[in-house]
Design an enzyme around this catalytic site. Structure first.
Site, PDB file in Angstrom:
ATOM      1  CE  LYS A   1    -173.170  26.038  25.808  1.00 42.14           C
ATOM      2  NZ  LYS A   1    -171.970  25.315  25.353  1.00 42.14           N
TER       3      LYS A   1
ATOM      4  CG  ASP B   1    -170.044  27.888  27.254  1.00 47.25           C
ATOM      5  OD1 ASP B   1    -169.739  26.956  26.505  1.00 47.25           O
ATOM      6  OD2 ASP B   1    -170.113  29.077  26.840  1.00 47.25           O
TER       7      ASP B   1
HETATM    8  N1  GLU Z   1    -169.435  24.246  27.263  1.00 51.38           N
HETATM    9  C1  GLU Z   1    -168.645  23.188  26.684  1.00 51.38           C
HETATM   10  C2  GLU Z   1    -168.995  23.027  25.223  1.00 51.38           C
HETATM   11  O1  GLU Z   1    -169.267  24.015  24.573  1.00 51.38           O
HETATM   12  C3  GLU Z   1    -168.695  21.913  27.505  1.00 51.38           C
HETATM   13  C4  GLU Z   1    -170.024  21.294  27.700  1.00 51.38           C
HETATM   14  C5  GLU Z   1    -170.021  20.132  28.688  1.00 51.38           C
HETATM   15  O2  GLU Z   1    -168.969  19.761  29.188  1.00 51.38           O
HETATM   16  O3  GLU Z   1    -171.117  19.608  28.913  1.00 51.38           O
HETATM   17  O4  GLU Z   1    -168.960  21.978  24.649  1.00 51.38           O
END
Ligand code: GLU
Length: 450
Positions: A125, A165
Site C-alpha cells: 500500500k 484508493d
Molecule cells: N485500494 C483498493 C483496495 O483497498 C484496490 C487495490 C488495487 O486494486 O490494487 O483493495
C-alpha cells in the site's frame, strides 16, 4: 492469548504511535488462535513476527510547485508488506490523514485480502498526505509527476503494482503512468485502474462497489434471502459507494443514503445516482448541492452527527454498506443498526468498523462481511487487468464481470467454510482471517526464512 499481547507490545516499542496498525494486527491475531494451535510450525517458524514486519518501507519527499508559484512539500509512502504470493499489490491513498500508521494498517489488511482472492498477488500500500481537494488539475498533475519521480524506481509489473484508493482515481493514475513511462521508457502494466483508452480493464472502475454487493447477495443466499426490495444505507460517495449503489439498484434494492466529509444525504425514495455521479465524478462538489434538485431529501451536516458515531447508521434500513473510510462505524452505530432491524453489513471500505462494533454485530448474528473479504472485488479485478496487460488481450465487460462474480462467490465460500471448520459458523471475520493467513503463511513456510 499471550502471543497477541506480546506482538502488540513489541510493535508499540519498535513502531510507536501507529494505533490504526495495531488495531488491524489485533483484529487478525484474535482470529488466529485455533490455526496457530493446529500447526505448531507457524510459531516455530516465527510466521507472526515476520508477517507484522513489512518486507520494505519506502518513505520519500514529494516537492511540487502550486499555482501561486509556492513550493509545497508532502510525504510519500510505499509499504511493500509481503510478497509470498506474488508482486506487492495495493492502492495509493492521497488524503491529509495519511501517515505511516494508516499506510501500514492498509498494507497489512491487503496481505490477507489478496491472499483470500486466491490470485497470485502479494500485499502492499502507499500514498501521501497530499490533499487533492480544491487543487487545480495542473497542481494534481505536478504532484503526481513528482510522486512518481521517486516511486518509479521501486515498482514494476512483476515487482510492485500500485492502483487507486481514496483520492486516487483514473485522472491521477493517468498522470502517474505518463511520468513512469517517460522516466523508464517502458509501456507496461505497472499500475492498475488505468483508463480504458490505454490498458485499463472493463469493470475495474465498478469492481469494488459491485463486489461488495455480490458479497452481500452471497451472504443472504445461504439464508434463502436476497437484496431485492431491501432499503440500504450506504456511506461515502466516491468510487466504491457509487458503484455499490448502482449494483443495488440493478438487483432491485434501494440505497437511501450517501455521505461525504461535509455530511449525509438521506433520500427516503432512493438516492438519485445520476446526480451523485455528476456531483462527485464531474463537478467535484459537496453533497449539499444534492438538495438543489431534490427538496424532499435531507442533508445532515457533520456538525449535527451524534457525538458517539455517525448519522447515517441511525437511519432505519435493512442493510448497511460502509463505503467511506476506516473507523466510520462505532459501537453506538452498530447498536443503532441492530435496534433498527438491520440484517446485514457488507464493508466496502477498509476497516470501517471499530473492533467493539464488529463484536457486537457478530454477537447479534447479523450477516457481517468484513472489508478484507467483501471489498476484495477491486483488487481482484486489478489482477484481471494485470493478466490482460501481460497477455496483451482485452476482455469484454461480461467476461470480466463474470470472473468477478465467481471470485466474490469463492471468497465468500472460503470464509464461510473456514468459519464452519473452525467451529464458529457465520463468523466471517474468523473465516476470512484464517483462510487468508493460511494461504500466505503456508507459502512463507515453503519459501524459507526470507
Ligand atoms: N485500494 C483498493 C483496495 O483497498 C484496490 C487495490 C488495487 O486494486 O490494487 O483493495
Amino acid at each position: 492469548m499471550s502471543y497477541i499481547h506480546e506482538t502488540i507490545s513489541d510493535l508499540k516499542n519498535t513502531s510507536p504511535a501507529q494505533c490504526e496498525f495495531y488495531q488491524a494486527v489485533e483484529e487478525v491475531l484474535e482470529s488466529l488462535a485455533p490455526i496457530l494451535e493446529s500447526n505448531k510450525l507457524y510459531q516455530q517458524q516465527a510466521i507472526i513476527q515476520r508477517l507484522v514486519e513489512p518486507e520494505r518501507q519506502i518513505m520519500f519527499r514529494v516537492p511540487w510547485v502550486d499555482d501561486q508559484g509556492q513550493i509545497q512539500v508532502n510525504k510519500g509512502y510505499r509499504i511493500e508488506f509481503n510478497s509470498a504470493l506474488g508482486p506487492y499489490k495495493g492502492g495509493l491513498r492521497f488524503h491529509p490523514s495519511v501517515n505511516a500508521s494508516i499506510i501500514k494498517f492498509l498494507g497489512f489488511e491487503q496481505i490477507f485480502k489478496n491472499a483470500l482472492t486466491g490470485l497470485p498477488i502479494g500485499g502492499g500500500k502507499g500514498g501521501s498526505n497530499f490533499n487533492p481537494k480544491g487543487k487545480s488539475d495542473d497542481e494534481i498533475m505536478r504532484f503526481c509527476q513528482s510522486f512518481m519521480t521517486e516511486l518509479y524506481r521501486h515498482i514494476g509489473p512483476t515487482t510492485d503494482v500500485p492502483a487507486g484508493d481514496i483520492g486516487v482515481g483514473a485522472r491521477e493514475i493517468g498522470y502517474m503512468f505518463g511520468q513512469y513511462k517517460r522516466l523508464t521508457g517502458r509501456y507496461e502494466g505497472v499500475l492498475t485502474g488505468k483508463s480504458l483508452l490505454w490498458g485499463g480493464s472493463l469493470v475495474r472502475k465498478e469492481a469494488t462497489g459491485y463486489g461488495v454487493v455480490y458479497f452481500a447477495e452471497n451472504m443472504l443466499s445461504i439464508k434463502d434471502e436476497s437484496l431485492k426490495s431491501k432499503k440500504c444505507l450506504v456511506s461515502g460517495s466516491g468510487n466504491v459507494a457509487i458503484y455499490a449503489m448502482e449494483k443495488l439498484y440493478q438487483l432491485g434494492a434501494t440505497p437511501i443514503t450517501c455521505t461525504d466529509s461535509t455530511g449525509t444525504i438521506f433520500h427516503e425514495s432512493g438516492i438519485d445516482l445520476t446526480l451523485v455521479k455528476q456531483l462527485k465524478e464531474k463537478s467535484r462538489k459537496s453533497l449539499e448541492a444534492y438538495l438543489t434538485e431534490h427538496n424532499d431529501a435531507k442533508f445532515i451536516p457533520t456538525s449535527e452527527y451524534p457525538s458517539d458515531g455517525h448519522a447515517v447508521w441511525r437511519i432505519k434500513a435493512d442493510a448497511a454498506f460502509p463505503c467511506a473510510t476506516q473507523n466510520e462505524l462505532t459501537l453506538a452505530d452498530a447498536k443503532a443498526l441492530i435496534a433498527n432491524g438491520c440484517q446485514l453489513v457488507s464493508e466496502g471500505a477498509n476497516m470501517p468498523s471499530t473492533q467493539d462494533a464488529i463484536n457486537t454485530l457478530i454477537d447479534a448474528k447479523i450477516s457481517y462481511g468484513p472489508g478484507k473479504a467483501a471489498n476484495a472485488g477491486g483488487v481482484s479485478t486489478s489482477q484481471l487487468e494485470m493478466a490482460q496487460n501481460a497477455s496483451m488481450q482485452t476482455w469484454s465487460f461480461e467476461e470480466v464481470d463474470q470472473k468477478l462474480q465467481i471470485i466474490m462467490k469463492n471468497i465468500f465460500e472460503t470464509a464461510h467454510q473456514t468459519a464452519i471448520e473452525f467451529g464458529q459458523p457465520g463468523n466471517l471475520v474468523l473465516g476470512a482471517n484464517i483462510a487468508g493467513f493460511k494461504r500466505v503463511a503456508d507459502a512463507m513456510l515453503e519459501q524459507g526464512v526470507v
